[in-house]
Design a protein around this motif. Structure first.
Motif, PDB file in Angstrom:
ATOM      1  N   LEU A  99      12.425 122.463  22.249  1.00 52.04           N
ATOM      2  CA  LEU A  99      12.178 121.159  22.715  1.00 52.04           C
ATOM      3  C   LEU A  99      11.254 121.218  23.887  1.00 52.04           C
ATOM      4  O   LEU A  99      10.111 120.791  23.940  1.00 52.04           O
ATOM      5  CB  LEU A  99      13.127 120.115  22.473  1.00 52.04           C
ATOM      6  N   TYR A 100      11.785 121.689  25.011  1.00 58.89           N
ATOM      7  CA  TYR A 100      11.148 121.852  26.166  1.00 58.89           C
ATOM      8  C   TYR A 100       9.901 122.571  26.111  1.00 58.89           C
ATOM      9  O   TYR A 100       8.856 122.150  26.709  1.00 58.89           O
ATOM     10  CB  TYR A 100      12.130 122.522  27.313  1.00 58.89           C
ATOM     11  N   GLN A 101      10.052 123.803  25.460  1.00 57.69           N
ATOM     12  CA  GLN A 101       8.652 124.407  25.458  1.00 57.69           C
ATOM     13  C   GLN A 101       7.538 123.711  24.638  1.00 57.69           C
ATOM     14  O   GLN A 101       6.289 123.776  25.033  1.00 57.69           O
ATOM     15  CB  GLN A 101       8.917 125.813  24.491  1.00 57.69           C
ATOM     16  N   LYS A 102       7.959 122.789  23.552  1.00 60.62           N
ATOM     17  CA  LYS A 102       6.764 122.354  22.935  1.00 60.62           C
ATOM     18  C   LYS A 102       6.368 121.047  23.799  1.00 60.62           C
ATOM     19  O   LYS A 102       5.118 120.779  23.967  1.00 60.62           O
ATOM     20  CB  LYS A 102       7.593 121.417  21.791  1.00 60.62           C
ATOM     21  N   ILE A 103       7.110 120.260  24.798  1.00 55.43           N
ATOM     22  CA  ILE A 103       6.821 119.312  25.495  1.00 55.43           C
ATOM     23  C   ILE A 103       6.097 120.054  26.488  1.00 55.43           C
ATOM     24  O   ILE A 103       5.011 119.428  27.028  1.00 55.43           O
ATOM     25  CB  ILE A 103       7.916 118.799  26.050  1.00 55.43           C
ATOM     26  N   GLU A 104       6.303 121.063  27.087  1.00 54.07           N
ATOM     27  CA  GLU A 104       5.652 121.846  28.096  1.00 54.07           C
ATOM     28  C   GLU A 104       3.993 122.173  27.797  1.00 54.07           C
ATOM     29  O   GLU A 104       3.310 121.869  28.337  1.00 54.07           O
ATOM     30  CB  GLU A 104       6.369 122.918  28.681  1.00 54.07           C
ATOM     31  N   ALA A 105       4.048 122.662  26.564  1.00 55.76           N
ATOM     32  CA  ALA A 105       2.918 122.813  26.260  1.00 55.76           C
ATOM     33  C   ALA A 105       1.782 121.727  25.791  1.00 55.76           C
ATOM     34  O   ALA A 105       0.489 121.556  26.129  1.00 55.76           O
ATOM     35  CB  ALA A 105       2.953 123.704  24.891  1.00 55.76           C
ATOM     36  N   ASP A 106       2.340 120.668  25.528  1.00 53.09           N
ATOM     37  CA  ASP A 106       1.574 119.427  25.250  1.00 53.09           C
ATOM     38  C   ASP A 106       1.159 118.843  26.617  1.00 53.09           C
ATOM     39  O   ASP A 106       0.067 118.368  26.884  1.00 53.09           O
ATOM     40  CB  ASP A 106       2.546 117.997  24.358  1.00 53.09           C
ATOM     41  N   VAL A 107       2.113 118.804  27.617  1.00 55.89           N
ATOM     42  CA  VAL A 107       1.787 118.374  28.817  1.00 55.89           C
ATOM     43  C   VAL A 107       0.817 119.428  29.612  1.00 55.89           C
ATOM     44  O   VAL A 107      -0.466 118.763  30.255  1.00 55.89           O
ATOM     45  CB  VAL A 107       2.873 118.082  29.798  1.00 55.89           C
TER      46      VAL A 107
END
Length: 107
Positions: free
Chosen positions: A69-77
Protein backbone atom coordinates in the motif's frame (compact mmCIF):
# COMPACT_ATOMS: atom_id res chain seq x y z
CA UNK A 1 11.80 -0.93 -10.88
CA UNK A 2 10.16 -1.84 -7.57
CA UNK A 3 9.25 -5.42 -6.82
CA UNK A 4 5.66 -6.46 -6.34
CA UNK A 5 4.65 -6.27 -2.69
CA UNK A 6 1.66 -7.55 -0.79
CA UNK A 7 -0.66 -4.80 0.40
CA UNK A 8 0.31 -5.69 3.97
CA UNK A 9 2.41 -8.06 6.05
CA UNK A 10 0.15 -8.44 9.05
CA UNK A 11 -0.16 -12.24 9.05
CA UNK A 12 3.59 -12.83 9.03
CA UNK A 13 4.15 -10.28 11.79
CA UNK A 14 1.30 -11.65 13.90
CA UNK A 15 2.64 -15.19 13.51
CA UNK A 16 6.19 -14.00 14.26
CA UNK A 17 4.90 -13.01 17.70
CA UNK A 18 2.65 -16.10 18.02
CA UNK A 19 -0.43 -13.93 18.51
CA UNK A 20 -3.98 -14.83 17.56
CA UNK A 21 -6.25 -12.45 15.68
CA UNK A 22 -8.36 -12.18 18.84
CA UNK A 23 -5.30 -11.19 20.89
CA UNK A 24 -4.29 -8.52 18.40
CA UNK A 25 -7.89 -7.34 18.29
CA UNK A 26 -7.96 -7.09 22.08
CA UNK A 27 -4.69 -5.13 22.13
CA UNK A 28 -6.34 -2.72 19.70
CA UNK A 29 -9.42 -2.36 21.90
CA UNK A 30 -11.74 -4.66 19.93
CA UNK A 31 -13.78 -7.49 21.35
CA UNK A 32 -12.60 -10.02 18.75
CA UNK A 33 -10.24 -10.47 15.80
CA UNK A 34 -12.78 -9.90 13.01
CA UNK A 35 -11.31 -6.57 11.95
CA UNK A 36 -7.79 -7.99 12.05
CA UNK A 37 -8.92 -10.72 9.67
CA UNK A 38 -10.32 -8.09 7.31
CA UNK A 39 -7.01 -6.22 7.30
CA UNK A 40 -4.99 -9.41 6.85
CA UNK A 41 -7.11 -10.52 3.89
CA UNK A 42 -6.89 -7.09 2.24
CA UNK A 43 -10.66 -6.58 2.59
CA UNK A 44 -10.20 -3.28 4.42
CA UNK A 45 -7.51 -0.62 4.66
CA UNK A 46 -6.78 0.55 8.19
CA UNK A 47 -7.31 4.02 9.55
CA UNK A 48 -4.25 5.94 10.64
CA UNK A 49 -5.06 5.13 14.27
CA UNK A 50 -5.26 1.41 13.44
CA UNK A 51 -2.01 1.47 11.44
CA UNK A 52 -0.21 3.17 14.31
CA UNK A 53 -1.65 0.71 16.85
CA UNK A 54 -0.40 -2.16 14.70
CA UNK A 55 3.00 -0.47 14.54
CA UNK A 56 3.08 -0.46 18.35
CA UNK A 57 1.94 -4.09 18.61
CA UNK A 58 4.27 -5.53 15.95
CA UNK A 59 7.14 -3.09 16.63
CA UNK A 60 7.56 -2.46 12.92
CA UNK A 61 7.01 0.83 11.05
CA UNK A 62 3.55 1.15 9.47
CA UNK A 63 5.18 1.63 6.06
CA UNK A 64 6.81 -1.80 6.50
CA UNK A 65 3.61 -3.47 7.71
CA UNK A 66 1.68 -2.01 4.76
CA UNK A 67 4.53 -1.99 2.25
CA UNK A 68 2.50 -2.71 -0.87
CA UNK A 69 0.00 0.00 0.00
CA UNK A 70 2.86 2.38 0.85
CA UNK A 71 4.53 1.77 -2.51
CA UNK A 72 1.28 2.43 -4.37
CA UNK A 73 0.68 5.68 -2.49
CA UNK A 74 4.31 6.72 -2.96
CA UNK A 75 4.12 6.16 -6.73
CA UNK A 76 0.87 8.16 -6.94
CA UNK A 77 2.32 11.10 -4.98
CA UNK A 78 5.54 11.04 -7.02
CA UNK A 79 3.54 11.12 -10.28
CA UNK A 80 1.47 14.09 -9.06
CA UNK A 81 4.62 15.91 -7.90
CA UNK A 82 6.12 15.43 -11.35
CA UNK A 83 2.99 16.95 -12.89
CA UNK A 84 3.16 19.92 -10.52
CA UNK A 85 6.89 20.45 -11.16
CA UNK A 86 6.13 20.97 -14.85
CA UNK A 87 3.76 23.90 -14.26
CA UNK A 88 5.02 27.22 -15.56
CA UNK A 89 3.84 29.54 -12.77
CA UNK A 90 6.02 28.24 -9.95
CA UNK A 91 8.72 29.87 -7.91
CA UNK A 92 12.07 28.14 -8.22
CA UNK A 93 11.84 27.06 -4.57
CA UNK A 94 8.44 25.45 -5.04
CA UNK A 95 9.52 23.78 -8.29
CA UNK A 96 12.51 22.30 -6.41
CA UNK A 97 10.20 20.90 -3.71
CA UNK A 98 8.16 19.09 -6.37
CA UNK A 99 11.28 17.90 -8.20
CA UNK A 100 12.68 16.50 -4.94
CA UNK A 101 9.45 14.60 -4.28
CA UNK A 102 9.25 13.44 -7.91
CA UNK A 103 12.80 12.09 -7.80
CA UNK A 104 12.13 10.03 -4.65
CA UNK A 105 11.70 6.75 -6.53
CA UNK A 106 14.99 7.28 -8.34
CA UNK A 107 16.96 7.27 -5.07
Amino acid sequence: MTSSQLPNYLVSNRKRLSLSQAEVGFLMGNTDGANISRYEHFDREPSLETALALEVIFQRPARELFNGLYQKIEADVVARAKTLSEQSKLTSEKRQVFINIASKLLN
